[in-house]
Design a protein around this motif. Structure first.
Motif, PDB file in Angstrom:
ATOM      1  N   PRO A  27       0.821  -1.213   0.000  1.00  0.00           N
ATOM      2  CA  PRO A  27       0.000   0.000   0.000  1.00  0.00           C
ATOM      3  C   PRO A  27       0.859   1.269   0.000  1.00  0.00           C
ATOM      4  N   GLY A  28       0.236   2.371  -0.318  1.00  0.00           N
ATOM      5  CA  GLY A  28       0.882   3.672  -0.239  1.00  0.00           C
ATOM      6  C   GLY A  28       0.483   4.385   1.046  1.00  0.00           C
ATOM      7  N   TYR A  29       1.351   5.208   1.529  1.00  0.00           N
ATOM      8  CA  TYR A  29       1.093   5.963   2.765  1.00  0.00           C
ATOM      9  C   TYR A  29       1.348   7.434   2.497  1.00  0.00           C
ATOM     10  N   ILE A  30       0.672   8.249   3.225  1.00  0.00           N
ATOM     11  CA  ILE A  30       0.901   9.692   3.200  1.00  0.00           C
ATOM     12  C   ILE A  30       1.291  10.099   4.616  1.00  0.00           C
ATOM     13  N   ILE A  31       2.462  10.701   4.734  1.00  0.00           N
ATOM     14  CA  ILE A  31       2.911  11.209   6.038  1.00  0.00           C
ATOM     15  C   ILE A  31       2.726  12.720   6.022  1.00  0.00           C
ATOM     16  N   LYS A  32       2.032  13.224   7.004  1.00  0.00           N
ATOM     17  CA  LYS A  32       1.807  14.664   7.121  1.00  0.00           C
ATOM     18  C   LYS A  32       2.987  15.271   7.868  1.00  0.00           C
ATOM     19  N   LEU A  33       3.656  16.243   7.248  1.00  0.00           N
ATOM     20  CA  LEU A  33       4.794  16.941   7.858  1.00  0.00           C
ATOM     21  C   LEU A  33       4.339  18.348   8.255  1.00  0.00           C
ATOM     22  N   THR A  34       4.600  18.743   9.481  1.00  0.00           N
ATOM     23  CA  THR A  34       4.237  20.093   9.926  1.00  0.00           C
ATOM     24  C   THR A  34       5.388  20.706  10.707  1.00  0.00           C
ATOM     25  N   ALA A  35       5.446  22.021  10.698  1.00  0.00           N
ATOM     26  CA  ALA A  35       6.445  22.759  11.472  1.00  0.00           C
ATOM     27  C   ALA A  35       5.919  24.164  11.724  1.00  0.00           C
ATOM     28  N   ASP A  36       6.339  24.746  12.805  1.00  0.00           N
ATOM     29  CA  ASP A  36       6.059  26.145  13.100  1.00  0.00           C
ATOM     30  C   ASP A  36       7.375  26.900  12.973  1.00  0.00           C
ATOM     31  N   VAL A  37       7.469  27.769  11.978  1.00  0.00           N
ATOM     32  CA  VAL A  37       8.709  28.502  11.704  1.00  0.00           C
ATOM     33  C   VAL A  37       8.718  29.793  12.507  1.00  0.00           C
ATOM     34  N   ALA A  38       9.784  29.989  13.256  1.00  0.00           N
ATOM     35  CA  ALA A  38       9.951  31.216  14.049  1.00  0.00           C
ATOM     36  C   ALA A  38      11.385  31.698  13.885  1.00  0.00           C
ATOM     37  N   ARG A  39      11.546  32.968  13.709  1.00  0.00           N
ATOM     38  CA  ARG A  39      12.886  33.556  13.597  1.00  0.00           C
ATOM     39  C   ARG A  39      13.250  34.183  14.941  1.00  0.00           C
ATOM     40  N   PRO A  40      14.523  34.065  15.331  1.00  0.00           N
ATOM     41  CA  PRO A  40      14.946  34.686  16.592  1.00  0.00           C
ATOM     42  C   PRO A  40      14.791  36.211  16.520  1.00  0.00           C
ATOM     43  N   LYS A  41      14.313  36.785  17.600  1.00  0.00           N
ATOM     44  CA  LYS A  41      14.161  38.237  17.695  1.00  0.00           C
ATOM     45  C   LYS A  41      14.469  38.642  19.130  1.00  0.00           C
ATOM     46  N   ILE A  42      14.948  39.852  19.299  1.00  0.00           N
ATOM     47  CA  ILE A  42      15.136  40.373  20.656  1.00  0.00           C
ATOM     48  C   ILE A  42      14.506  41.752  20.749  1.00  0.00           C
ATOM     49  N   GLU A  43      14.213  42.131  21.969  1.00  0.00           N
ATOM     50  CA  GLU A  43      13.731  43.482  22.249  1.00  0.00           C
ATOM     51  C   GLU A  43      14.822  44.200  23.028  1.00  0.00           C
ATOM     52  N   LEU A  44      15.063  45.454  22.689  1.00  0.00           N
ATOM     53  CA  LEU A  44      16.070  46.274  23.363  1.00  0.00           C
ATOM     54  C   LEU A  44      15.368  47.281  24.265  1.00  0.00           C
ATOM     55  N   SER A  45      15.949  47.539  25.434  1.00  0.00           N
ATOM     56  CA  SER A  45      15.351  48.541  26.321  1.00  0.00           C
ATOM     57  C   SER A  45      15.487  49.940  25.735  1.00  0.00           C
ATOM     58  N   SER A  46      16.443  50.119  24.826  1.00  0.00           N
ATOM     59  CA  SER A  46      16.617  51.407  24.160  1.00  0.00           C
ATOM     60  C   SER A  46      17.303  51.176  22.817  1.00  0.00           C
ATOM     61  N   SER A  47      16.871  51.898  21.797  1.00  0.00           N
ATOM     62  CA  SER A  47      17.508  51.760  20.483  1.00  0.00           C
ATOM     63  C   SER A  47      18.557  52.847  20.255  1.00  0.00           C
ATOM     64  N   LYS A  48      18.693  53.764  21.220  1.00  0.00           N
ATOM     65  CA  LYS A  48      19.667  54.843  21.102  1.00  0.00           C
ATOM     66  C   LYS A  48      20.278  55.099  22.479  1.00  0.00           C
ATOM     67  N   ILE A  49      21.583  55.270  22.508  1.00  0.00           N
ATOM     68  CA  ILE A  49      22.282  55.578  23.764  1.00  0.00           C
ATOM     69  C   ILE A  49      23.034  56.884  23.578  1.00  0.00           C
ATOM     70  N   ASP A  50      22.751  57.849  24.437  1.00  0.00           N
ATOM     71  CA  ASP A  50      23.436  59.138  24.383  1.00  0.00           C
ATOM     72  C   ASP A  50      24.305  59.258  25.628  1.00  0.00           C
ATOM     73  N   PHE A  51      25.602  59.289  25.441  1.00  0.00           N
ATOM     74  CA  PHE A  51      26.529  59.394  26.562  1.00  0.00           C
ATOM     75  C   PHE A  51      26.668  60.819  27.072  1.00  0.00           C
ATOM     76  N   GLY A  52      26.119  61.766  26.350  1.00  0.00           N
ATOM     77  CA  GLY A  52      26.205  63.157  26.781  1.00  0.00           C
ATOM     78  C   GLY A  52      27.656  63.623  26.768  1.00  0.00           C
ATOM     79  N   THR A  53      27.977  64.569  27.621  1.00  0.00           N
ATOM     80  CA  THR A  53      29.338  65.084  27.711  1.00  0.00           C
ATOM     81  C   THR A  53      30.161  64.184  28.620  1.00  0.00           C
ATOM     82  N   VAL A  54      31.291  63.716  28.103  1.00  0.00           N
ATOM     83  CA  VAL A  54      32.215  62.893  28.879  1.00  0.00           C
ATOM     84  C   VAL A  54      33.565  63.583  28.834  1.00  0.00           C
TER      85      VAL A  54
END
Length: 125
Positions: A27-54
Motif C-alpha cells: 500500500p501507499g502511505y501519506i505522512i503529514k509533515l508540519t512545522a512552526d517557523v519562528a525567527r529569533p528576535k530580541i527586544e532592546l530597552s533602548s535603540s539609542k544611547i546618548d553618553f552626553g558630555t564625557v
C-alpha cells in the motif's frame, strides 16, 4: 526527514506538507509533515544611547537590557564600529607608516559582546 526553513526561504508561521511513501507490492502511505517557523528576535530597552558630555580621561558606562520574548533561543553579538583611521595627505610618509601600525583606540566597548538568550530570558549589557 530534514527541515531547513532558511534554505527554503520559508515565511514565519505554520508550514505543512505531505510526504507520499510507496511500498513495492504494497500500500501507499501519506505522512503529514508540519512545522512552526519562528525567527529569533530580541527586544532592546533602548535603540539609542546618548553618553552626553564625557570629560577627556574619564569613562561613562550605560547599560541596556536585551530580552528574548520568543520561544526559540537567540544568539546575539554587538560589535562597536571602529573609528575611521583616515590619515591626512599632508602627513609625512614616515609618520603615516607609524600611524598605520598603531591600532585605532576603542571609543566604545560592549561587555559582554555576544551571547545566547534562551526563551523569555533577559540580559543586561
Amino acid at each position: 526527514v530534514r527541515f531547513d526553513p532558511a534554505s527554503a526561504k520559508c515565511a514565519e508561521g505554520h508550514i505543512e506538507a505531505r510526504l507520499p511513501v510507496n511500498l513495492v507490492n504494497g500500500p501507499g502511505y501519506i505522512i503529514k509533515l508540519t512545522a512552526d517557523v519562528a525567527r529569533p528576535k530580541i527586544e532592546l530597552s533602548s535603540s539609542k544611547i546618548d553618553f552626553g558630555t564625557v570629560l577627556c580621561g574619564q569613562c561613562k558606562v550605560i547599560t541596556i537590557r536585551l530580552h528574548n520574548p520568543y520561544f526559540v533561543k537567540c544568539e546575539w553579538s554587538a560589535i562597536a564600529s571602529k573609528p575611521s583611521k583616515q590619515i591626512p595627505k599632508h602627513v609625512p610618509l614616515h609618520l603615516r607608516k607609524k600611524m598605520k601600525e598603531k591600532p585605532a583606540p576603542k571609543y566604545f566597548e560592549v561587555e559582554p559582546s555576544s551571547g545566547i538568550l534562551l526563551p523569555d530570558q533577559k540580559k543586561v549589557i
